[in-house]
Enzyme design. Sequence first.
Site: not given
Ligand code: NAD
Length: 495
Positions: A184, A259, A293, A391
Amino acid sequence: MNPFSLPAAPRRFQMYIGGQFTDGASGQLMTRHSPGHGAAVAQWPSGVGEDAQAAIAAAREAFDNGPWPSLSAGARAARLFKVADLIERHAQELGLIECLETGKPITQAIGEIRGAVDVWRFAAGAARVMRGEAYNNLGDRVLAIVLREPIGVVGVITPWNFPFFILAERLPFILAAGCTAVVKPSEATSGSTLKLCALLHAAGIPPGVVNVVTGRGPVVGQPLLDSDRIDMLSVTGSTTTGRKAIEASAGNIKKLGLELGGKNPHIVFADADLDDAADGVAFGMAFNAGQCCVGGSRLVVQRSIAEAFTAKLAQKIRRIRVGDPLDAQTQVGALFDEAHMHKVLGYVQEGVRMGAHVVCGGARTGDHAGYFVQPTLLTNVRPATPLLREEIFGPVLAVVPFDGYEEAITIANDSAFGLAASIWTKDLSQALRATRQVRAGRVWVNTTLDNGPETPLGGMKQSGLGREAGLSGIEEYTEVKTAHIHLQARTHWIA
Ligand code: NAD
């Protein structure tokens, strides 16, 4: 002439379920506008729960009854190498999709795709290295063997910031281990993942082994978190989404790889090569417009050099080229959307209200069709300011001075997150001491954001659970099974 341009019409993608391309049950589409230009660039289905369930059923069938898990590692590796070759052949097209949907510069987007090719090849090779153990030391009568088996169906949830690369750090390892997957991608940047489906199809990955559903997290993502037919979840995203995965995993006690977010320090000691450190710190805070991140967002700098170093850094930061993501000269593109841009600027404004001083940046810039923010450096930041604790996910760096080594480590570790840290010093023992004492899954010394598929990645504290990539990247997606094999007649329990 620039070979990259905005499309005349949005590019249309479909979901991929059970080897079929489909618009899904709702027939509704979502449209993504380029955050750098405001133009509609892509459309994909707005999936619903039914689509998620169909994808889970396809992945379950492909794992329980399909050929993939029982193929030899060599046969799986051959298909994965084929996928890597196809990605390489389509690197420019995939890079353009990423650039338009994320707002990142085209050169970096293409670089990311080429980096992903390398990860796919590493994972293909890793398939053949995965092995178990044998215990021949348990006495004459017993031989024990430890098997590694694919964990099953893996749900993969990815974020918007590096959609293709983050998937590459997970999916080929999942496939190499013999698992099947339901992916997803972020509802904002699904295009490159959907394009990948065509390449998986062409490479002969059997139907149902990889399924991709698109749509909003709570609608198509949550069913993956909740499903008892999924054996493991790999979630990359915010700590909020990670917490939802933890709550939902209680149903069938599924394994989680998480992650999540970071609030990463750069520790700059007085003896560091200050030119090099200034360049690295500027790169780490502004790369991908700070939406990275592992990017450094706290500058922990020794007080004796703090003023001079901050001035040097500000000079560098002011020269960063922010602008049109399609321009090959651009170093920093647009933020992900308008709301996110306002959130980032809001952190800066709140910091200023609490007494912080803006050394450079601090405002929106560029063409107002896009969401561009000047890379921003702040001093005089109070420890309790959200700027230092949350963040921000934008090109914003807050400076905190320290006097001695111990204080530097205390400040660096004063965070709920533990994803990454960069240490700048010429003193080798100081560098190694700090590497050991900083609580972060990734540490860089005299560099930042270096990467390679050989090395595992992941976070400590609230930055996550488990490790991706490296050889642990394939082990994550396996179960360990122990077998004790009796070699002679047992001594009977009941005479
Ligand atoms: P997000 O948490 O808003 O969304 C991530 C994913 O989760 C998306 O595909 C979203 O549709 C999905 N999602 C949201 N609500 C959900 C639910 N209830 N059930 C299942 N899936 C759901 O994050 P974002 O804004 O897309 O990305 C930025 C974040 O990702 C930042 O916090 C960043 O630090 C983190 N990130 C971490 C890493 C790592 O390796 N640690 C890498 C990249 C990004």
